[in-house]
Scaffold this active site. Sequence first.
Site, PDB file in Angstrom:
ATOM      1  N   HIS A  30      -1.185  -2.846  12.398  1.00 30.45           N
ATOM      2  CA  HIS A  30      -2.618  -2.888  12.703  1.00 30.45           C
ATOM      3  C   HIS A  30      -2.882  -2.315  14.103  1.00 30.45           C
ATOM      4  O   HIS A  30      -3.835  -1.566  14.306  1.00 30.45           O
ATOM      5  CB  HIS A  30      -3.142  -4.324  12.659  1.00 30.45           C
ATOM      6  CG  HIS A  30      -2.984  -5.016  11.332  1.00 30.45           C
ATOM      7  ND1 HIS A  30      -2.154  -6.084  11.159  1.00 30.45           N
ATOM      8  CD2 HIS A  30      -3.545  -4.777  10.124  1.00 30.45           C
ATOM      9  CE1 HIS A  30      -2.230  -6.500   9.903  1.00 30.45           C
ATOM     10  NE2 HIS A  30      -3.059  -5.728   9.244  1.00 30.45           N
TER      11      HIS A  30
ATOM     12  N   GLY B 273      -6.568  -9.584   8.890  1.00 32.36           N
ATOM     13  CA  GLY B 273      -6.089 -10.443   9.979  1.00 32.36           C
ATOM     14  C   GLY B 273      -4.579 -10.581   9.954  1.00 32.36           C
ATOM     15  O   GLY B 273      -3.889  -9.792   9.310  1.00 32.36           O
TER      16      GLY B 273
HETATM   17  P1  AMP Z   1      -4.126  -5.621   5.787  1.00 32.36           P
HETATM   18  O1  AMP Z   1      -4.564  -6.521   6.898  1.00 32.36           O
HETATM   19  O2  AMP Z   1      -2.764  -5.909   5.269  1.00 32.36           O
HETATM   20  O3  AMP Z   1      -5.169  -5.440   4.716  1.00 32.36           O
HETATM   21  O4  AMP Z   1      -3.992  -4.181   6.454  1.00 32.36           O
HETATM   22  C1  AMP Z   1      -5.074  -3.609   7.158  1.00 32.36           C
HETATM   23  C2  AMP Z   1      -4.784  -2.162   7.395  1.00 32.36           C
HETATM   24  O5  AMP Z   1      -3.567  -2.030   8.127  1.00 32.36           O
HETATM   25  C3  AMP Z   1      -4.600  -1.375   6.082  1.00 32.36           C
HETATM   26  O6  AMP Z   1      -5.191  -0.094   6.233  1.00 32.36           O
HETATM   27  C4  AMP Z   1      -3.097  -1.277   5.982  1.00 32.36           C
HETATM   28  O7  AMP Z   1      -2.655  -0.166   5.247  1.00 32.36           O
HETATM   29  C5  AMP Z   1      -2.699  -1.153   7.442  1.00 32.36           C
HETATM   30  N1  AMP Z   1      -1.302  -1.545   7.619  1.00 32.36           N
HETATM   31  C6  AMP Z   1      -0.707  -2.692   7.207  1.00 32.36           C
HETATM   32  N2  AMP Z   1       0.604  -2.675   7.501  1.00 32.36           N
HETATM   33  C7  AMP Z   1       0.856  -1.484   8.096  1.00 32.36           C
HETATM   34  C8  AMP Z   1       2.033  -0.854   8.630  1.00 32.36           C
HETATM   35  N3  AMP Z   1       3.224  -1.460   8.601  1.00 32.36           N
HETATM   36  N4  AMP Z   1       1.898   0.374   9.163  1.00 32.36           N
HETATM   37  C9  AMP Z   1       0.695   1.002   9.183  1.00 32.36           C
HETATM   38  N5  AMP Z   1      -0.442   0.456   8.717  1.00 32.36           N
HETATM   39  C10 AMP Z   1      -0.368  -0.762   8.176  1.00 32.36           C
END
Ligand code: AMP
Length: 287
Positions: free
Chosen positions: A37, A31
């Site tokens: 995302h 989230g």
């Molecule tokens: P999180 O909500 O932080 O667990 O992230 C969910 C997904 O989004 C994971 O696969 C992360 O690697 C990806 N994600 C988070 N930040 C970025 C970003 N700046 N660029 C690309 N993907 C991202």
Amino acid sequence: VIVIHQPDQLRTFLNEARSERQRVGLVPTLGALHGGHRSLIRRAVTECDVVAVTIFVNPLQFGPAEDFQSYPRDLSADTAQADEAGAHVVLAPPVEAMFPEEPLTRVSVRGLTEPLEGWRRPGHFDGVATIVTKLFAIAGPCCAYFGEKDYQQLLLVRRVVSDLSLPVVVVACPTVREPDGLALSSRNAYMNAEERAAAPVLYWSLLAGKRAIEEHGVTNPGDVRAAMLEAASHEKRLQLDYAEVADPEDLTVPNVVSGEVRLLVAGRIGRTRLIDNVAATPPDMGG
Ligand code: AMP
């Protein structure tokens, strides 16, 4: 976008989609959605017929001194962003729906999870591997989209899928950055203006290492690290945790940089812990 709260509702929804020969895309998140995302969701929308976003602050992957309680939670903002990016369904389950009783099972990946984040965050990757396996079990056969931003996590998810023969195709998506180079992260919101201004130093450190390899022909990982540490030292607000040169497949430190490597950094700015990474490839030395 349809918002549901029970894992079984997602299972049913995606089973129906597959029965109509639709390709399913899955985007697991904690989230606090942002442009990173959204880029995963958009990619999924281009490659799949139905895209599910999961929003679950997974208690298993937070250490006792970490930010599980304070992690930002705003379902209506997240739903709006998922909708804008083209998602079809959002699963936002309460903890009790995911874990009606305390789970005794963990999925644990050896080797890959030992250095870098694994060493600094004991139990973190078991929590990630367990929740991802559970989400895959709920969603069923799908393409699952993960960001390179969390590079060690990406390798771990690939390994879980191949070791356990899960019916999932893992799709890696490039890191989305702010104009000044800072990788988008839900945790960026923790920083005040001064900290935020200092935060791109992590990316500069990665670029210094990348330049050493790609432009100056540095092949000794120790010398590449020195270039990264030097760049990081210019920002006093950064407490660097690590700056490493690693094999892009298994994260071991190479003796010499002779092919593509991954440069990875982590550090704290004030109370906010940030991570980042880039690829670097030495110039072709052949004839
Ligand atoms: P999180 O909500 O932080 O667990 O992230 C969910 C997904 O989004 C994971 O696969 C992360 O690697 C990806 N994600 C988070 N930040 C970025 C970003 N700046 N660029 C690309 N993907 C991202």
